[in-house]
Design an enzyme around this catalytic site. Structure first.
Site, short mmCIF file in Angstrom:
data_model
loop_
_atom_site.label_atom_id
_atom_site.label_comp_id
_atom_site.label_asym_id
_atom_site.label_seq_id
_atom_site.Cartn_x
_atom_site.Cartn_y
_atom_site.Cartn_z
N SER A 168 4.62 2.31 7.87
CA SER A 168 4.24 1.27 6.92
C SER A 168 5.48 0.73 6.35
O SER A 168 5.95 1.51 5.57
CB SER A 168 3.17 1.90 6.10
OG SER A 168 1.79 1.69 6.57
N ASP B 90 -0.18 -7.43 1.13
CA ASP B 90 0.36 -6.12 1.37
C ASP B 90 1.89 -5.95 1.39
O ASP B 90 2.54 -5.30 2.28
CB ASP B 90 -0.42 -5.67 2.63
CG ASP B 90 -0.21 -3.76 2.48
OD1 ASP B 90 0.25 -3.45 1.52
OD2 ASP B 90 -0.78 -3.39 3.61
N HIS C 5 0.77 -1.10 0.09
CA HIS C 5 -0.02 0.01 -0.05
C HIS C 5 0.67 1.26 -0.02
O HIS C 5 0.33 2.42 -0.38
CB HIS C 5 -1.07 -0.02 1.18
CG HIS C 5 -0.63 0.10 2.53
ND1 HIS C 5 -0.25 -0.91 3.24
CD2 HIS C 5 -0.05 1.36 2.99
CE1 HIS C 5 0.19 -0.11 4.68
NE2 HIS C 5 0.49 1.23 4.56
#
Lengths: 526, 486
Positions: B183, B104, B73
């Protein structure tokens, strides 16, 4: 909204109706029924009451109590309502069906509050939203209607006419509000999809007394019944004279036949390309018949899906579905069926099929809510259900779907909505949709707790057409003592031990379930 | 369902001015990089337009020779990627080598690796113990420089990966305060990586989720052959068998073994092998309990974990009872592309057809999220597409999503948001098929388009189409009237 009035309303699913609904159509103004406290408008048009009206009205007090959608063996909290009824015959009082929907007690009260008597429902039409009441015990309360005289039924009034709306304050002082008929239209004020001729009357009513289910008079005669009041727009919806008259004339004599349906859903033909494709001549109007109610009046008479309806009872129907009414002007065609005729009447239709005109006579029939796969309302009848070992089965109804909340149309389970929207898919194999509505955690339902809203197809190998079938199917215990329940769509069978579930049922009764099942034969009639 | 937030730092977020001084980073911190992504997100409501430009910041780390691991992402729909390292302002252009939206994860490389040659690379460890301490390293909101936080492993569980929305894999929950920008950053224990920080809960503070190493290693193994194949799936649904009556009826002993098969997806891994009503007792020699779980490494976990660790083309041994007969069968794991109906799509150009102002688009989760269809037939087609095998007949569910006003369609009301059944009498199998049917060799007098749940057919005159198309194209600035390729 005007294009939408379906004569078929009885079974036509909402989705199908929406498809012929113009996108730009506005929500019906003031369609929400307003309670006694809703009319907060300033009182301006209150005039001194004539002596007459107060002698032809009585207060109607009702206690309403609906069944609990998730626990069908019990009722919800009771609610009270108060309104004013018009005396329309000897000992007979007219009010709205909304007042008596799910009633457990009806009381009639003289306007001055001096006399009270238990009332009884003589006739009701939930679709037209009208009810006729009488005394529970006319002998015991013989003096109740003394010095009260029935109102005469009036003649239809046109746009611009003045109506007097009668209210009575708690003190017994009558209030008469005069308003003007601004518009005459077909509205669905109570049950969705049930459209009837309605006067839209501009009037500023007092909030002091109840502001719906009130008599509206014209020249001292009954002109209609107020079904709702929108205090923001100051518009009263008044069910029109001819609807009221027809109901009263039939109901007073007993043997009320009810509103009939033709059983068609239609869509306009104002789209030029569509007209060319249908080969409709330019000088004709006509509406496209998009679906037919199975076994309905129109289907029986030979009307087909795809026909274009050109005229009803000698009235030409235009491209949007309107005809020219002698008093009200442009009016939606459904009034010719719903408003001007009753069950058993014949109606002459002209349809265009493949460019050719066909004359068809249809005999109008009444379609009871109870005859529908998914009944659209359940007033006056208790829900059918079965509790077996903790599994709770119910018959699907529209009110049950509504219990999924305000956004039920998108939140209720798809399989259940589908039965409402596309009943023709299910009608061959069932009369009702019997489904597992929930699971009470018991020793018999270990591991079954997540199951809900599953349509039952078979029990013990027997197809289930309605709740009586389900009760019967469980009554025959298989040799191994294990019932099998098969759900539609889900490819699996759930089993229930007869011994364990019987023990569980006994305990459930001890824990306050009044009864384990209700099926139509045992229903208390009204 | 708790709200899950992806820890991608959107560039629009204000950065806090205050930066606390940090000590000299240990050597390994050099290999944690900051990733700057410029993205272009397609707009499904006007699919002919360029979409929305934007950007974000995430973290990544070096795991080998020019191999930077991060979250999918962080780099989804990216048009430009820049990597910066701790203590330097130089920006290194990077590109995506492999991306796996279902777990992901993504692997990046830089154009010029020479500056990174002497950087240490991270080593992987296993799944951390409950209650053990971990460090999260990355470039979260609050400053420009590297940030380190500490936390404790609080739960190891199966959970939804919110990037695709449709996938569930193993996750490790920690109580470290990880934040947007974290992230893709490594989570360390004893200087070894035990996971990749990736999402959190909007409803709870100090709850972070990390992708554990088994999932990371599976991704790295899957791409060894030069492409990513997606997770394979048994494509069955099951119902627990712990009700005594249920077990008795199926003549099973009261030993807590076996789970009931209730659905088998057509063309899926188990199609033609298992049938609804079969009882699954074992998978690769592991006994399956009545809730559909097996024991791996002493922990009870869903039987799908066996499949999770395998790849497309691998085999799985199933032991099951069918009509009273025992079977041991080997099945070859398949990926079912139709699964993508329920996953958010990235890197794809929306497909569409504009025809006389009518906009047709294939149904998928992106479109559903944009258009919020309420029609019951559309919702039903969406729900049944995979489990009922609708895809075998209709590769695409074609939706009439919009009607751009034009004289040719001004009388069309109530068709928007409906699914197309037939065009000129032929069932529509896909968007490309719809395009064929709308562009026949010979122009018909009328196009008759039938939609599910419509009161009437939609009629368009053949001889006016070309003019209308030209007009619509001009009026609405639609460069291309169709795009049939993703």
């Amino acid at each position: 909204m005007r294009l939408l009035v379906p004569a078929l309303a009885a079974t036509l699913p909402l989705g199908a109706l929406l498809s012929c609904k113009p996108e730009a159509a506005a929500a019906p103004a003031g369609a929400a029924a307003t309670g006694a406290d809703a009319g907060a408008a300033a009182a301006v048009a209150v005039v001194e009451p004539a002596a007459d009206p107060i002698e032809s009205v009585v207060r109607v007090n009702t206690t309403r109590q609906a069944w609990n959608p998730s626990q069908p063996w019990e009722k919800l909290k009771p609610r009270n309502r108060r309104s004013l009824g018009a005396i329309v015959g000897p000992g007979q009082v007219l009010t709205t069906a909304e007042m008596v929907a799910d009633h457990t007690y009806i009381e009639l009260e003289s306007p001055d509050g001096k006399k009270l008597a238990p009332g009884r429902l003589l006739a009701v039409d939930y679709e037209a939203n009208l009810a006729l009441l009488g005394l529970e015990d006319p002998e015991a309360d013989a003096g109740f209607f003394d010095r009260l005289d029935p109102l005469e039924l009036g003649d239809p009034v046109g746009i611009g006419s003045e109506l007097e709306i009668i209210q009575v304050e708690d003190s017994g002082v009558p209030l008469v509000t005069t308003g003007t008929v601004q518009q005459v239209d077909i509205l669905a004020d109570f049950l969705p999809g049930e459209y009837f001729l309605t006067y839209e009357v501009k009037a500023s009513m007092q909030s002091a007394a109840s502001s719906f289910s009130l008599p509206a008079l014209h020249d001292g005669r009954l002109a209609g019944v107020v079904t709702s009041y929108d205090s923001d727009d100051q518009i009263c919806n008044v069910l029109a004279t001819e609807i009221v008259n027809r109901f009263v004339e039939e109901a007073v004599g007993g043997g009320y036949r009810g509103v009939a349906t033709l059983g068609i859903a239609v869509t306009p033909t104002d789209d030029q390309h569509f007209r060319r494709w249908l080969k409709i001549p330019d000088d004709a109007g006509g509406i496209y018949i998009s679906s037919l109610l199975k076994e309905g009046s129109a289907e029986k008479a030979g009307v087909r899906k795809g026909d274009v309806l050109l005229s009803v009872a000698g009235h030409d129907i235009d491209r949007l579905g309107y005809y020219e009414h002698e008093i009200y002007g442009r009016l939606y065609w459904s009034h010719l069926v719903r408003g001007s005729r009753t069950a058993g009447d014949e109606v002459a239709l002209v349809v265009l099929r493949d460019g050719e005109k066909h004359e068809i006579n249809a005999v109008l029939e009444r379609r009871e809510a109870s005859d529908q796969l998914v009944p659209k309302y359940t007033y006056g009848s208790a829900p059918n259900y079965l509790v077996k070992g903790g599994l709770v089965f119910q018959e699907l109804t529209r009110p049950l779907l509504r219990s999924f909340g305000d956004e039920w149309e998108s939140r209720a389970p798809l399989d259940l909505l589908d039965a409402l929207e596309n009943p023709e898919k299910y009608e061959d194999r069932a009369d009702r949709i019997v489904f597992l509505s929930g699971v009470i955690a018991t020793p018999a339902t270990i591991g079954y707790e997540p199951l809900r809203n599953l349509v039952v197809e078979e029990v013990n190998g027997r197809p289930i057409r309605d709740m009586a079938d389900l009760v019967d199917a469980f009554a025959t215990v298989p040799d191994d003592g294990l019932h099998s329940i098969r759900f539609a769509k889900e490819d699996f069978t759930v089993h229930l031990d007869e011994l364990v579930s019987t023990q569980v049922d006994t305990q459930l009764l001890q824990r306050g379930l009044t009864r384990l099942s209700r099926v139509p034969e045992e229903m208390g009639g009204e | 369902m708790p709200r899950i937030v992806l820890f991608l730092l959107a560039s629009l977020l204000p950065l806090a001015a205050q930066t606390a001084p940090i000590g000299a980073p240990s050597d390994v911190y050099r290999s944690v990089v900051r990733i700057e992504a410029a993205v272009q997100v397609p707009d499904y409501s006007t699919p002919w337009n360029s979409g929305r430009f934007g950007g974000g910041i995430g973290s990544g780390f070096l795991i080998g020779e020019n191999r930077f691991l991060t979250n999918a992402h962080v780099v989804s729909n990216a048009r430009r990627l820049l990597i910066t390292i701790h203590g330097s302002s130089k920006k290194y252009p990077a590109k995506v080598e492999f991306i796996a939206h279902d777990c992901d994860l993504a692997l990046l490389s830089v154009e010029d690796f020479s500056d990174f040659e002497d950087f240490p690379t991270f080593e992987f460890d296993g799944v951390p113990e409950l209650e053990s301490q971990v460090r999260v390293i990355g470039y979260p909101v609050g400053g420009e420089r590297l940030s380190v936080t500490r936390g404790v492993v609080s739960r190891i569980d199966y959970s939804t990966y919110s990037h695709s929305r449709a996938d569930q894999h193993l996750v490790v929950q920690i109580d470290a305060a990880i934040n947007p920008g974290n992230s893709g950053g490594p989570v360390l224990q004893d200087n070894k990586v035990i996971g990749v920080a990736f999402q959190g809960l909007r409803s709870a503070d100090d709850t972070g989720y990390i992708i554990p190493i088994p999932v990371v290693q599976r991704f790295l193994k899957d791409i060894e052959d030069g492409r990513y194949d997606h997770y394979a799936d048994l494509s069955i649904s099951t119902f627990p068998l712990y009700n005594p009556a249920m077990r008795e009826a199926l003549q099973l002993p009261d030993n807590d073994r076996g789970v009931l098969v209730t659905g088998v997806v057509p063309e899926g891994t188990c199609d033609g092998v298992l049938e609804p009503g079969d009882i699954l007792f074992g998978i690769d020699g592991n006994p399956v309990d009545s809730a559909g779980q097996i024991v791996i490494d002493g922990a009870r976990i869903d039987l799908n974990e066996i499949v999770e660790r395998k790849f497309k083309g691998d085999t799985v041994e199933l032991r099951y009872l069918s009509d009273g007969t025992w079977h041991d069968r080997e099945v070859t794991l398949k990926t079912l592309p139709q699964n993508q109906m329920y996953a958010i799509q990235y890197e794809k150009q929306p497909r569409y057809i504009v025809f006389a102002g009518l906009v047709f688009q294939p149904l998928d989760t992106n479109l559903f999220a944009t258009a919020k269809f309420e029609d019951i037939n559309v919702r039903r087609l969406y729900q049944d597409y995979l489990p009922e095998g609708l895809f075998t007949e209709r590769e695409d569910i074609v939706i009439l999503t919009r009607i751009e006003s034009d004289p040719i369609n001004s009388a069309l009301r109530g068709f928007r948001g409906l699914a197309v059944d037939k065009i000129n009498g032929t069932e529509v199998r896909s968007l490309a098929h719809a395009h064929e049917l709308l562009h026949p060799a010979e122009m018909p007098e009328f196009f008759v388009i039938e939609c599910f749940g419509a009161g009437r057919p939609l009629i368009l005159p053949g001889d006016e189409i070309a003019e209308a198309n030209e007009r619509v194209q001009r009026t609405y600035s639609i460069d291309q009237l169709s795009n049939l390729e993703e």
